[in-house]
Design an enzyme around this catalytic site. Structure first.
Site, mmCIF file in Angstrom:
data_model
loop_
_atom_site.group_PDB
_atom_site.id
_atom_site.type_symbol
_atom_site.label_atom_id
_atom_site.label_comp_id
_atom_site.label_asym_id
_atom_site.label_seq_id
_atom_site.Cartn_x
_atom_site.Cartn_y
_atom_site.Cartn_z
ATOM 1 N N HIS A 1 -5.047 -15.130 8.439
ATOM 2 C CA HIS A 1 -3.864 -14.481 9.008
ATOM 3 C C HIS A 1 -4.214 -13.282 9.886
ATOM 4 O O HIS A 1 -3.506 -12.289 9.889
ATOM 5 C CB HIS A 1 -2.889 -14.044 7.904
ATOM 6 C CG HIS A 1 -2.563 -15.108 6.907
ATOM 7 N ND1 HIS A 1 -1.830 -16.225 7.239
ATOM 8 C CD2 HIS A 1 -2.895 -15.243 5.607
ATOM 9 C CE1 HIS A 1 -1.715 -17.002 6.168
ATOM 10 N NE2 HIS A 1 -2.362 -16.425 5.165
ATOM 11 N N ARG B 1 2.281 -11.975 5.426
ATOM 12 C CA ARG B 1 3.750 -12.059 5.470
ATOM 13 C C ARG B 1 4.342 -11.519 6.765
ATOM 14 O O ARG B 1 5.530 -11.678 7.021
ATOM 15 C CB ARG B 1 4.333 -11.361 4.244
ATOM 16 C CG ARG B 1 3.885 -12.097 2.972
ATOM 17 C CD ARG B 1 4.547 -11.585 1.737
ATOM 18 N NE ARG B 1 5.989 -11.753 1.756
ATOM 19 C CZ ARG B 1 6.784 -11.343 0.778
ATOM 20 N NH1 ARG B 1 6.267 -10.755 -0.269
ATOM 21 N NH2 ARG B 1 8.074 -11.513 0.857
ATOM 22 N N PRO C 1 0.833 -1.207 0.000
ATOM 23 C CA PRO C 1 0.000 0.000 0.000
ATOM 24 C C PRO C 1 0.870 1.260 0.000
ATOM 25 O O PRO C 1 1.831 1.344 0.751
ATOM 26 C CB PRO C 1 -0.772 -0.113 1.319
ATOM 27 C CG PRO C 1 -0.688 -1.553 1.714
ATOM 28 C CD PRO C 1 0.605 -2.055 1.156
ATOM 29 N N GLU C 2 0.538 2.187 -0.888
ATOM 30 C CA GLU C 2 1.272 3.449 -0.980
ATOM 31 C C GLU C 2 0.384 4.568 -0.448
ATOM 32 O O GLU C 2 -0.667 4.302 0.142
ATOM 33 C CB GLU C 2 1.692 3.684 -2.436
ATOM 34 C CG GLU C 2 2.482 2.501 -3.010
ATOM 35 C CD GLU C 2 2.885 2.684 -4.466
ATOM 36 O OE1 GLU C 2 2.982 3.824 -4.924
ATOM 37 O OE2 GLU C 2 3.110 1.667 -5.139
#
Ligand SMILES: [Zn+2]
Length: 272
Positions: free
Chosen positions: A88, A111, A2-3
């Site tokens: 997750h 991750r 995400p930016e």
């Protein structure tokens, strides 16, 4: 990852949907994604959200803030009670809005590079991450300052754009798109750009970030917003991820090259 536009989208959704809710409970399934004292926010009311580059900050009435970095695959997801948690999920916040049913906000991260940091609101400014951030387009980075940053850097312009210590918020997608719009090859040493090119690039960075925010961010990979929805900007990419497809300006196949270890997409004809 995400930016700026993706994190900004989540920030705006937090302002719209979570401000005013009381933190009634926190369930933690993994502690390695957490820094600070989780229980410090119990009973507090969410008062607002801020963003520093790609870092999201949620403020509460007890003057405790949650700093959330989604990194590669992190997500915050708002759910009604009873729904299955996303895969997750490591932390779940139980929120009590003023006039409706309890809702849950799940922090999930496949991750596990992302994290949540609980700390006093006054300490947010002093976080090394925040202190080391460069100025931000659409916020406080001026055209003149941008030109100066370019003029002082021998690195490829694409690497300068991604350097969060120099310019905050731009990631791979928006860097590739802005360089294509500006007819600039991503490997061009920043300091050899003409003043006109620097000015065009600055304007195009602002344009792609604005469009990204308007389209709710880009979900080319794992990004989802607070409501679990996808952004739409990926449907409007001109170069990013379009290897082999025709450039929409000149029909030449888009190339993927590697700059500073990152996949970079450009048109070999438009971007000499
Ligand atoms: Zn082209």
């Amino acid at each position: 990852m995400p930016e700026l536009p993706e994190v900004e989208t989540i920030k705006q959704q937090i302002e719209a949907h979570l401000v005013g809710s009381i933190v009634a409970g926190v369930s933690t399934f993994r502690t390695d994604v957490i820094h600070g004292e989780v229980l410090s926010i119990m009973g507090s009311t969410i008062t607002g959200a801020r963003r520093f580059g790609k870092l999201l900050v949620i403020d509460t009435s007890k003057d405790i803030s949650l700093c959330v970095h989604l990194k590669m695959t992190g997500r915050l997801t708002l759910l009604p009670v009873g729904e299955t948690f996303p895969k997750h999920t490591h932390v779940v916040f139980h929120l009590q809005p003023p006039r409706s049913e309890t809702q849950l906000v799940c922090f999930s991260d496949a991750r596990r590079f992302g994290y949540i940091h609980f700390l006093p609101t006054t300490a947010v400014q002093d976080l090394p991450f925040v202190k080391s951030l460069g100025k931000e387009p659409l916020k406080d980075l001026t055209k003149k300052e941008f030109e100066l940053l370019c003029a002082r850097s021998k690195r490829p312009i694409k690497m300068l754009l991604l350097d969060q210590h120099r310019i905050a918020g731009i990631g791979n997608i928006y860097a590739c798109e802005a360089l294509w719009m500006s007819f600039i090859h991503p490997a061009t040493p920043a300091q050899i750009l003409t003043r006109k090119q620097m000015q065009a690039l600055f304007a195009n960075i602002e344009a792609v970030l604005t469009e990204g925010i308007e389209r709710g961010g880009a979900s080319d990979n794992s990004y989802r917003n607070l409501m679990g929805g996808k952004g739409k900007y990926q449907d409007f990419f001109k170069v990013y991820g379009r290897t082999g497809k025709p450039c929409v300006r000149c029909s030449t196949p888009i190339e993927r090259i590697v700059i500073g270890g990152r996949g970079t997409f450009c048109c070999p004809v438009c971007q000499k």
